[in-house]
Design an enzyme around this catalytic site. Structure first.
Site, PDB file in Angstrom:
ATOM      1  N   LYS A 176      87.173  26.600 -10.722  1.00 23.38           N
ATOM      2  CA  LYS A 176      87.432  25.166 -10.882  1.00 23.38           C
ATOM      3  C   LYS A 176      88.202  24.640  -9.687  1.00 23.38           C
ATOM      4  CE  LYS A 176      90.467  22.310 -12.343  1.00 23.38           C
ATOM      5  NZ  LYS A 176      90.193  21.172 -11.468  1.00 23.38           N
TER       6      LYS A 176
ATOM      7  N   GLY B 270      98.439  26.611  -7.232  1.00 22.97           N
ATOM      8  CA  GLY B 270      98.769  25.204  -7.463  1.00 22.97           C
ATOM      9  C   GLY B 270     100.261  25.061  -7.692  1.00 22.97           C
ATOM     10  N   SER B 271     100.642  24.013  -8.387  1.00 19.06           N
ATOM     11  CA  SER B 271     102.066  23.713  -8.543  1.00 19.06           C
ATOM     12  C   SER B 271     102.714  24.635  -9.583  1.00 19.06           C
ATOM     13  CB  SER B 271     102.231  22.265  -8.992  1.00 19.06           C
ATOM     14  OG  SER B 271     101.603  22.099 -10.246  1.00 19.06           O
TER      15      SER B 271
ATOM     16  N   CYS C   5     101.790  25.301   1.010  1.00 18.76           N
ATOM     17  CA  CYS C   5     102.754  25.888   0.071  1.00 18.76           C
ATOM     18  C   CYS C   5     103.897  26.567   0.814  1.00 18.76           C
ATOM     19  CB  CYS C   5     102.056  26.869  -0.849  1.00 18.76           C
ATOM     20  SG  CYS C   5     101.088  28.087   0.044  1.00 18.76           S
TER      21      CYS C   5
ATOM     22  N   GLU D  29     109.667  20.270  -3.849  1.00 24.47           N
ATOM     23  CA  GLU D  29     108.530  20.442  -2.946  1.00 24.47           C
ATOM     24  C   GLU D  29     107.896  19.069  -2.701  1.00 24.47           C
ATOM     25  OE1 GLU D  29     104.922  22.360  -4.418  1.00 24.47           O
ATOM     26  OE2 GLU D  29     104.881  23.543  -2.586  1.00 24.47           O
TER      27      GLU D  29
ATOM     28  N   GLU E 260      99.871  31.653  -8.084  1.00 25.80           N
ATOM     29  CA  GLU E 260     100.397  31.392  -6.731  1.00 25.80           C
ATOM     30  C   GLU E 260     100.860  29.946  -6.765  1.00 25.80           C
ATOM     31  OE1 GLU E 260     100.521  33.597  -4.321  1.00 25.80           O
ATOM     32  OE2 GLU E 260      99.220  35.141  -5.117  1.00 25.80           O
TER      33      GLU E 260
HETATM   34  P1  NAD Z   1      98.224  21.282  -9.214  1.00 20.06           P
HETATM   35  O1  NAD Z   1      99.045  22.288  -9.905  1.00 20.06           O
HETATM   36  O2  NAD Z   1      98.403  19.858  -9.559  1.00 20.06           O
HETATM   37  O3  NAD Z   1      96.668  21.597  -9.453  1.00 20.06           O
HETATM   38  C1  NAD Z   1      96.113  22.835  -9.134  1.00 20.06           C
HETATM   39  C2  NAD Z   1      94.847  23.023  -9.933  1.00 20.06           C
HETATM   40  O4  NAD Z   1      95.187  23.078 -11.316  1.00 20.06           O
HETATM   41  C3  NAD Z   1      93.839  21.893  -9.791  1.00 20.06           C
HETATM   42  O5  NAD Z   1      92.534  22.409  -9.788  1.00 20.06           O
HETATM   43  C4  NAD Z   1      94.093  21.082 -11.039  1.00 20.06           C
HETATM   44  O6  NAD Z   1      92.979  20.313 -11.448  1.00 20.06           O
HETATM   45  C5  NAD Z   1      94.393  22.167 -12.038  1.00 20.06           C
HETATM   46  N1  NAD Z   1      95.134  21.714 -13.225  1.00 20.06           N
HETATM   47  C6  NAD Z   1      95.973  20.661 -13.337  1.00 20.06           C
HETATM   48  N2  NAD Z   1      96.420  20.557 -14.602  1.00 20.06           N
HETATM   49  C7  NAD Z   1      95.866  21.569 -15.300  1.00 20.06           C
HETATM   50  C8  NAD Z   1      95.938  21.986 -16.664  1.00 20.06           C
HETATM   51  N3  NAD Z   1      96.681  21.342 -17.556  1.00 20.06           N
HETATM   52  N4  NAD Z   1      95.223  23.081 -17.022  1.00 20.06           N
HETATM   53  C9  NAD Z   1      94.473  23.753 -16.149  1.00 20.06           C
HETATM   54  N5  NAD Z   1      94.351  23.386 -14.848  1.00 20.06           N
HETATM   55  C10 NAD Z   1      95.048  22.314 -14.436  1.00 20.06           C
HETATM   56  O7  NAD Z   1      98.437  21.543  -7.669  1.00 20.06           O
HETATM   57  P2  NAD Z   1      97.800  20.747  -6.454  1.00 20.06           P
HETATM   58  O8  NAD Z   1      98.483  19.427  -6.363  1.00 20.06           O
HETATM   59  O9  NAD Z   1      96.316  20.780  -6.530  1.00 20.06           O
HETATM   60  O10 NAD Z   1      98.199  21.675  -5.220  1.00 20.06           O
HETATM   61  C11 NAD Z   1      99.436  21.643  -4.640  1.00 20.06           C
HETATM   62  C12 NAD Z   1     100.306  22.760  -5.150  1.00 20.06           C
HETATM   63  O11 NAD Z   1      99.679  24.011  -4.883  1.00 20.06           O
HETATM   64  C13 NAD Z   1     101.645  22.845  -4.456  1.00 20.06           C
HETATM   65  O12 NAD Z   1     102.658  23.052  -5.394  1.00 20.06           O
HETATM   66  C14 NAD Z   1     101.509  24.052  -3.541  1.00 20.06           C
HETATM   67  O13 NAD Z   1     102.705  24.665  -3.197  1.00 20.06           O
HETATM   68  C15 NAD Z   1     100.624  24.922  -4.337  1.00 20.06           C
HETATM   69  N6  NAD Z   1      99.972  25.940  -3.495  1.00 20.06           N
HETATM   70  C16 NAD Z   1     100.400  27.226  -3.590  1.00 20.06           C
HETATM   71  C17 NAD Z   1      99.825  28.205  -2.780  1.00 20.06           C
HETATM   72  C18 NAD Z   1     100.240  29.640  -2.897  1.00 20.06           C
HETATM   73  O14 NAD Z   1      99.476  30.490  -2.468  1.00 20.06           O
HETATM   74  N7  NAD Z   1     101.374  29.949  -3.459  1.00 20.06           N
HETATM   75  C19 NAD Z   1      98.826  27.869  -1.879  1.00 20.06           C
HETATM   76  C20 NAD Z   1      98.418  26.537  -1.810  1.00 20.06           C
HETATM   77  C21 NAD Z   1      98.994  25.579  -2.637  1.00 20.06           C
END
Ligand code: NAD
Length: 497
Positions: A191, A244-245, A302, A401, A267
């Protein structure tokens, strides 16, 4: 490398075929309820595609297909050497389509085309090939048993993996999951983020062209609270792997607890400290690294070095060097190959970043450079790389962040104080230390609670380096052979002889 000019890329963008449908069981298909969402380009706000807005019914269908093909053994029980060959062909096809994929990534997400091509697409192909190449070189174990017993310790694929990825490195984050997930024989439902779904949809077709059996890789675009949640709560998903976050990462742990206790590998976010001691061996290199650590990928990284910790005696000399180095990071149209900073992913993210800049002002930090939205007339979402001085760890711009090009500068007197400030965060993804005293550098690196620590550089490493976080930056690791742990179950088989 490419010799294409901005106008070449713009011409290609006009005729680019963009696929917005979901990919289930080897073919493109509309969402079950035909719902779509608008996929807009942050470069100028133009509509790129209507993209399938998947939901529960699509998640159910994709997981059902993924399970069926897993159970058939057509991929999961294939010889590792054969899976290797498929992944290497998949990587080769990604390389063959590099310009098309880079253009999709830049239009969709706003990052500079040169980065899309040389970092995102090249790194993704490399990650897929690396995992493929590794898989037929891994051995299982025979335990130290008594004479009349044979103890086998083997690894098996977990089954159906849901991979949920963010928008900042859309193809690369997907590839870091797909490489080891597929190499170990799993079926995957990917996804992508609703903010950047296009390259994931395109590579699904390339995977099938490479010989991946239908149904092994499915891609469901859509929102997190709909299709993301449906996958995370699904009773027949064995593992969810996420980038993600931290906020959503925690939510996924709850979903796993509320459903089938699926494995959850995360992650998540970061607020990485970049510590510069007065005895740094090369101040110019340190200044350039501090600038790129916050401006690369518009700061939407990130591991962005968003907290620059400078020894007090060095700061008056060092900060102007960072300001000078930041001049190389000038926002421009991302389709221009010379551009180093593109557009932020969308208006929502831009407003978040501008909100943090307001918070910096109101909490008493001193703006040194940047601080504004620019190029508004283009319809794009561009923000100047920004530095705040006089920041303390109590301020929001140091604690939270931002995920944009905003650097907080803090001061310290001793190594102990630097470590205390650096570790005073819920995150633990990455950190850097600059010193020519090997003991000080090493002791500081050891004291930092972070999954990656760089010494006298920022952002080093390759596929051999495990990548992931301590604390609320997550669990498990992407990249390296350690990543395979997330996609396999350990089995002990004890045979009486
Ligand atoms: P996000 O957490 O908002 O979304 C990430 C993914 O999760 C998206 O596909 C989103 O649609 C999905 N999502 C959102 N709500 C959900 C739910 N309730 N259930 C299931 N899936 C859901 O993050 P973002 O804004 O897309 O990305 C930025 C974040 O990603 C930052 O916090 C960044 O630090 C992190 N990040 C971490 C790494 C790492 O390797 N540690 C790498 C890149 C980005």
């Amino acid at each position: 490398m490419t010799t294409l000019t901005r106008s070449d890329w713009e011409q290609r963008a006009l005729t680019l075929k963009i696929e917005g449908r979901a990919f289930i069981d080897g073919q493109y298909t509309d969402a079950a309820d035909k719902a779509v969402f608008d996929c807009l380009s942050p470069i100028d706000g133009r509509l790129l595609a209507k993209v399938a807005s998947c939901d529960l019914a699509d998640a159910n269908l994709a997981v059902e297909n993924a399970r069926k093909v897993f159970d058939s053994g057509v991929w999961s029980r294939q010889a590792p050497a054969k899976r290797k060959a498929t992944l290497i062909r998949f990587a080769a096809l990604v390389r063959e389509h590099a310009e098309e994929l880079a253009l999709l990534e830049t239009l969709d997400m706003g990052k500079p085309i040169s980065d899309s091509l040389n970092i995102d697409v090249a790194g993704s192909a490399n990650a897929l090939a690396w995992s493929g190449e590794a898989i037929d070189k891994l051995y299982d174990e025979v335990a130290a048993t008594p004479h009349d017993q044979l103890g086998l310790v083997t690894r098996e694929p977990v089954g159906v993996v849901a991979a949920i990825v963010p928008w900042n490195f859309p193809l690369m984050m997907a590839s870091w999951k797909l490489g080891p997930a597929l190499a170990t024989g799993n079926s995957v439902v990917l996804k992508p983020s609703e903010k950047s779904p296009l390259t994931a949809l395109r590579i699904a077709q390339l995977a099938v062209e490479a010989g991946l059996p239908k149904g092994v890789l499915n891609v469901l675009p859509g929102y997190g609270h709909t299709v993301g949640k449906a996958l995370a709560l699904h009773m027949d998903v064995d593992t969810v792997v996420f980038t993600g976050s931290s906020k959503i990462a925690k939510q996924l742990m709850v979903y796993a607890g509320e459903s089938n206790m699926k494995r959850v590998w995360l992650e998540a976010g970061g607020k990485s400290p970049n510590i510069v001691f007065a005895d740094a061996p090369d101040l110019q290199a340190a200044a350039e690294a501090a600038a790129s650590a916050i401006a690369f990928n518009q700061g939407e990284v990130c591991t962005a070095g968003s907290r620059l910790l400078v020894e007090r005696s060095l700061k008056a000399r060092f900060l102007p060097m960072v300001v000078e180095a930041l001049k190389a990071w000038k926002p421009g149209n991302p389709l221009d190959p010379a551009t180093t900073v593109g557009a932020l992913v969308d208006g929502q993210q831009m407003n978040t970043v501008l909100g943090y800049i307001d918070a910096g002002h109101s909490e008493g930090a001193k703006l040194v450079v940047g601080g504004k939205r620019i190029m508004e007339e283009t319809g794009g979402t561009y923000v100047e790389p920004t530095i705040f001085d006089g920041v303390t760890n109590a301020m929001r711009i140091a604690k939270e962040e931002i995920f944009g090009p905003v650097l907080s500068v803090l001061e310290f007197d001793t190594a102990e104080e630097a470590v205390a400030i650096a570790n005073d965060t819920p995150y633990g993804l990455a950190a850097a230390v600059w010193s020519s005293d090997i003991s000080k550098a090493h002791l500081t690196a050891k004291a930092l609670r972070a999954g990656s620590v760089w010494v006298n550089q920022y952002d080093g490493g390759d596929m051999t380096a495990p990548f992931g976080g301590f604390k609320q930056s997550g669990n498990g690791r992407d990249k390296s052979l350690h990543a395979f742990d997330k996609y396999t179950e350990l089995k002990a088989t004890w045979i009486k002889l």
